[in-house]
Design an enzyme around this catalytic site. Sequence first.
Site, mmCIF file in Angstrom:
data_model
loop_
_atom_site.group_PDB
_atom_site.id
_atom_site.type_symbol
_atom_site.label_atom_id
_atom_site.label_comp_id
_atom_site.label_asym_id
_atom_site.label_seq_id
_atom_site.Cartn_x
_atom_site.Cartn_y
_atom_site.Cartn_z
ATOM 1 N N CYS A 157 0.849 -1.203 0.000
ATOM 2 C CA CYS A 157 0.000 0.000 0.000
ATOM 3 C C CYS A 157 0.882 1.249 0.000
ATOM 4 O O CYS A 157 0.664 2.181 -0.782
ATOM 5 C CB CYS A 157 -0.900 0.026 1.232
ATOM 6 S SG CYS A 157 -1.954 -1.421 1.444
ATOM 7 N N ASP B 169 35.651 20.751 13.696
ATOM 8 C CA ASP B 169 36.028 22.121 14.002
ATOM 9 C C ASP B 169 36.393 22.177 15.493
ATOM 10 O O ASP B 169 35.955 21.327 16.271
ATOM 11 C CB ASP B 169 34.830 23.032 13.696
ATOM 12 C CG ASP B 169 35.211 24.494 13.676
ATOM 13 O OD1 ASP B 169 36.408 24.778 13.531
ATOM 14 O OD2 ASP B 169 34.310 25.334 13.815
ATOM 15 N N GLU C 225 34.480 44.946 16.755
ATOM 16 C CA GLU C 225 34.110 43.527 16.854
ATOM 17 C C GLU C 225 32.605 43.309 16.991
ATOM 18 O O GLU C 225 32.109 42.218 16.715
ATOM 19 C CB GLU C 225 34.846 42.875 18.023
ATOM 20 C CG GLU C 225 36.346 42.734 17.825
ATOM 21 C CD GLU C 225 36.683 41.829 16.662
ATOM 22 O OE1 GLU C 225 36.543 40.603 16.800
ATOM 23 O OE2 GLU C 225 37.065 42.349 15.595
ATOM 24 N N HIS D 168 31.789 36.376 14.343
ATOM 25 C CA HIS D 168 32.763 35.352 14.730
ATOM 26 C C HIS D 168 32.696 35.115 16.236
ATOM 27 O O HIS D 168 32.502 36.056 17.024
ATOM 28 C CB HIS D 168 34.173 35.799 14.324
ATOM 29 C CG HIS D 168 35.179 34.693 14.365
ATOM 30 N ND1 HIS D 168 35.770 34.268 15.535
ATOM 31 C CD2 HIS D 168 35.698 33.930 13.374
ATOM 32 C CE1 HIS D 168 36.608 33.280 15.269
ATOM 33 N NE2 HIS D 168 36.584 33.053 13.957
ATOM 34 N N GLU E 141 40.736 35.867 8.384
ATOM 35 C CA GLU E 141 41.819 36.793 8.745
ATOM 36 C C GLU E 141 41.441 37.692 9.913
ATOM 37 O O GLU E 141 42.121 37.736 10.931
ATOM 38 C CB GLU E 141 42.201 37.653 7.527
ATOM 39 C CG GLU E 141 42.836 36.858 6.384
ATOM 40 C CD GLU E 141 44.182 36.270 6.765
ATOM 41 O OE1 GLU E 141 44.900 36.879 7.577
ATOM 42 O OE2 GLU E 141 44.513 35.180 6.244
ATOM 43 N N VAL F 205 38.961 41.558 11.047
ATOM 44 C CA VAL F 205 38.048 42.644 10.698
ATOM 45 C C VAL F 205 38.845 43.932 10.531
ATOM 46 O O VAL F 205 39.709 44.263 11.348
ATOM 47 C CB VAL F 205 36.961 42.847 11.778
ATOM 48 C CG1 VAL F 205 35.985 43.943 11.352
ATOM 49 C CG2 VAL F 205 36.213 41.557 12.042
#
Length: 725
Positions: A30, A444, A473, A478, A503, A505
């Site tokens: 079915c 990570d 910041e 991040h 890298e 800011v």
Amino acid sequence: MGETLKTKENRVANEVKKTFTVTGMTCATCAKTVEKALKKLDGVKFAAVNLATSTGFIVAEREVSFDEIKKTVEEVGYGVSKESPEDVERKRYKESKRNLIFAWLITAPLAVLMLYHMFIAEIPYFTWIEVFAGAFVTFYVGRATIRGAWIALTHRHTNMDTLIFFGAVTSWVTALLDSLGLPVMSFGAIGTMIVAFHITGRFIESYLRDRASKEIKALLKLQAKEARVLTDKGEVMTPIEAVKEGFVVLVKPGERIPVDGVIVEGKSSIDESVVTGESIPVLKEEGGEVIGGSLNLSSPIKIRVTKVGEDTFLSQMIKLIQEAQGSKVPIQALADRITMWFVPAIIILAIASAFVWYFNYESFLPFVEKARSIFPWIIQTSDPLTFSIFVFVATIVIACPCALGLATPMALVTGTGLAAKKGLLIRNAEAIQTSKDIGVVLSDKTGTLTEGRPKVVDHNLSDDLIKIVASIEKNSNHPLAKAISELSQESVPIENVEEIPGEGVKAYYEGNEYFVGKPLDYSRYDSLLSEGKTVVEVRKNDEIVGFLAIEDPIREDSPAAVKRLKEMGIDLVMITGDNEKTAKAVARRLGIEKFHAGVKPSEKLDLVRTYQTHGKKVAMVGDGMNDAAALKGADVGIAIGSGTDLAIDSADIIITKGGISKVVDAIEISRKTFKIIKQNLFWAFFYNVVAIPMAMMGLLHPVIAELAMAFSSITVTVNSMRVRK
């Protein structure tokens, strides 16, 4: 050229997913029939129908309306309901219980009378009793089976109900023919027992299936019906459908939190165990996020609603689990192909067996006499037609496509339910099969092996420079940026902010260019790096003006999880954007032998491919944003859920709370679930391979055959529940 990642992401973003309840299904055939019909619907790319949960799931390139789905399903004889599977199952369970009682109220006395008639004294007009009792049980109590068989036959396919229909009706017809004086042995009571045992087996199977999916049912019960909304006129109990974003609701101690939101007043311990898998209550205060379905333990709190309806964490969680339970694993393909041809093949075999016995009964009689000494239930008759009917009915009812059809979905329902209980959402059922073979886990560092709550532990910046750096910041997402931005509550006007992936800011303040990010020369900070700290350098107009040392504490469960992965024979490789010395220090503390430092987000996919070329299945563990490409490229992508956000389309598995230890849980659940699936399929195949030839040889009584058929489905269901242990 191949499809780019961006194109794929756009394509995925345009996909429409729908989950709905399918009614009227009784066996795997079915489900397969409905599935084939849905796949033909315009715009549908993928369709899966799960017998174990009575749910359908489609992925379409356009918005598909409920009416379109309903029409498509009804055209092949089944239905679609807007009710939840639980409500549909509750009604079906209630009806099955009533039918079970009626079936045995008639069948039990009839069985006693049959034994008395056969072995003690002849009962006058007993065959007429079989006719009327059999008609009531077969055509009234078993009307759902008759209806299911009729739907299948009129839509040119067959299912489990077809087999029961042919077996029970053929048995009932023998009673009618015998009553009319034709020389045929009556199997009327046996037909009644076939239906009664079938209903009993279905009832037990339904009960066990209900228990197997108890985790998802527990989540559904957490969905609130009402919320205590605070208005100008005081507290108003409001239906949850009427609650909107921005409303403020009051939750008293001991009550379930009805919505996702932010605490605006009060402080309390919150038990989030049901939705995150963490058993320890969490203290939440003003500004803290709360999840609908969690339990307020100690004090009253006021919550501003941030998410309602399908956007809430609990709704997304339930939807993801249902999608996983509705999808399929590759190993199921074989069982699906077999079940589609199974019932027609059994009907052909049963008819062929009956003809062979009818035309060769005298030749086979010595075999029957000898077999009866071993199998006393073989009927004793000199009439080839009677024995042919005996073989036909036994062969029809012994076959069990349900066991094959339930083997995989029942184990998946239990496995995904267990995963949800442990704080794991398996979005893609194929991950269940793949995870068991994982040879390498690429992880990570920040937020997975560490807590993901970094803090500035040292710096040499002036107060004015701290304000500038913190203001810069605040424009970054991040994890390290959050720690730096908390150094100062004061802000200064920043201009032309530019985040450079991997890298740092760059921004301007009062005409000067500032950069906050990776140092130019790591050797300047050897002593800090050797302690496992991350160093962020501050430069003004390309001149170094200071540094910040940041530390992210290692998760409490990480060392044990790393050790467990080693014991399982799995290589854990740490990937981090940090410099080599910091990465080495963290790896040393955790006992990780392999790591890659200074890795940019764009390079993570290359690492996944590199390890895949070594012939091993690779799991990638990341935050689901910077790691999107690597998560998609890995054999299994595992994302760490961010707060209450589950919209991580790149991942196969989402960890709602916790770190690398949840990866261990995911692999163990995968191995256990797949082991159970293989056991289920083996016993389902073995049962049919052994039982069907025995029935064709006349060695099985129809009642025993029906008992064995019901037992095989129940066995598969019970075995699937072992995943939880």
